[in-house]
Design a protein around this motif. Structure first.
Motif, PDB file in Angstrom:
ATOM      1  N   SER A 163      -9.286 -24.757  36.681  1.00  0.00           N
ATOM      2  CA  SER A 163      -8.516 -24.867  37.918  1.00  0.00           C
ATOM      3  C   SER A 163      -7.056 -24.624  37.579  1.00  0.00           C
ATOM      4  O   SER A 163      -6.534 -25.183  36.615  1.00  0.00           O
ATOM      5  N   LEU A 164      -6.420 -23.775  38.379  1.00  0.00           N
ATOM      6  CA  LEU A 164      -5.017 -23.426  38.150  1.00  0.00           C
ATOM      7  C   LEU A 164      -4.158 -23.891  39.312  1.00  0.00           C
ATOM      8  O   LEU A 164      -4.599 -23.913  40.463  1.00  0.00           O
ATOM      9  N   ILE A 166     -10.156 -28.522  33.464  1.00  0.00           N
ATOM     10  CA  ILE A 166     -11.200 -27.717  32.839  1.00  0.00           C
ATOM     11  C   ILE A 166     -12.475 -28.543  32.902  1.00  0.00           C
ATOM     12  O   ILE A 166     -12.510 -29.674  32.425  1.00  0.00           O
ATOM     13  N   SER A 167     -13.512 -27.959  33.510  1.00  0.00           N
ATOM     14  CA  SER A 167     -14.772 -28.687  33.656  1.00  0.00           C
ATOM     15  C   SER A 167     -15.941 -27.708  33.563  1.00  0.00           C
ATOM     16  O   SER A 167     -16.037 -26.782  34.369  1.00  0.00           O
ATOM     17  N   VAL A 173      -5.530 -28.677  29.328  1.00  0.00           N
ATOM     18  CA  VAL A 173      -4.877 -29.034  30.587  1.00  0.00           C
ATOM     19  C   VAL A 173      -3.375 -29.148  30.337  1.00  0.00           C
ATOM     20  O   VAL A 173      -2.938 -29.723  29.339  1.00  0.00           O
ATOM     21  N   GLY A 174      -2.579 -28.570  31.215  1.00  0.00           N
ATOM     22  CA  GLY A 174      -1.132 -28.587  31.094  1.00  0.00           C
ATOM     23  C   GLY A 174      -0.564 -27.317  30.481  1.00  0.00           C
ATOM     24  O   GLY A 174       0.632 -27.068  30.544  1.00  0.00           O
ATOM     25  N   GLU A 175      -1.426 -26.486  29.900  1.00  0.00           N
ATOM     26  CA  GLU A 175      -0.977 -25.237  29.281  1.00  0.00           C
ATOM     27  C   GLU A 175      -0.594 -24.230  30.360  1.00  0.00           C
ATOM     28  O   GLU A 175      -1.204 -24.179  31.430  1.00  0.00           O
ATOM     29  N   LEU A 176       0.416 -23.415  30.080  1.00  0.00           N
ATOM     30  CA  LEU A 176       0.851 -22.384  31.014  1.00  0.00           C
ATOM     31  C   LEU A 176       0.198 -21.064  30.660  1.00  0.00           C
ATOM     32  O   LEU A 176       0.095 -20.709  29.480  1.00  0.00           O
ATOM     33  N   VAL A 177      -0.260 -20.351  31.684  1.00  0.00           N
ATOM     34  CA  VAL A 177      -0.841 -19.025  31.515  1.00  0.00           C
ATOM     35  C   VAL A 177      -0.187 -18.096  32.529  1.00  0.00           C
ATOM     36  O   VAL A 177       0.287 -18.528  33.570  1.00  0.00           O
TER      37      VAL A 177
END
Length: 57
Positions: free
Chosen positions: A44-45, A38-39, A20-24
């Motif tokens: 979810s973005l 993330i689940s 969570v918090g990572e950029l893609v």
């Protein structure tokens, strides 16, 4: 894990060690997203916030 680009609909493949918090980035249009949750293998973005340079001002 995959996400979907909200701009062009392209599938965005997430790294196996995504957090969570990572950029893609979307390979189709270049839009940048932040992983917000993330689940159970679902990602979810949200649109990444762009912070401009302030040059120390």
């Amino acid at each position: 894990m995959n996400g979907k680009c909200k701009m062009c609909g392209e599938s965005i493949e997430m790294p196996d060690d995504a957090i969570v918090g990572e950029l893609v980035e979307c390979g189709g249009c270049g839009m940048t997203y932040e992983i917000s949750a993330i689940s159970n293998g679902n990602v979810s973005l949200k649109s990444a916030e762009h912070v401009g340079e302030d040059w120390g001002e």
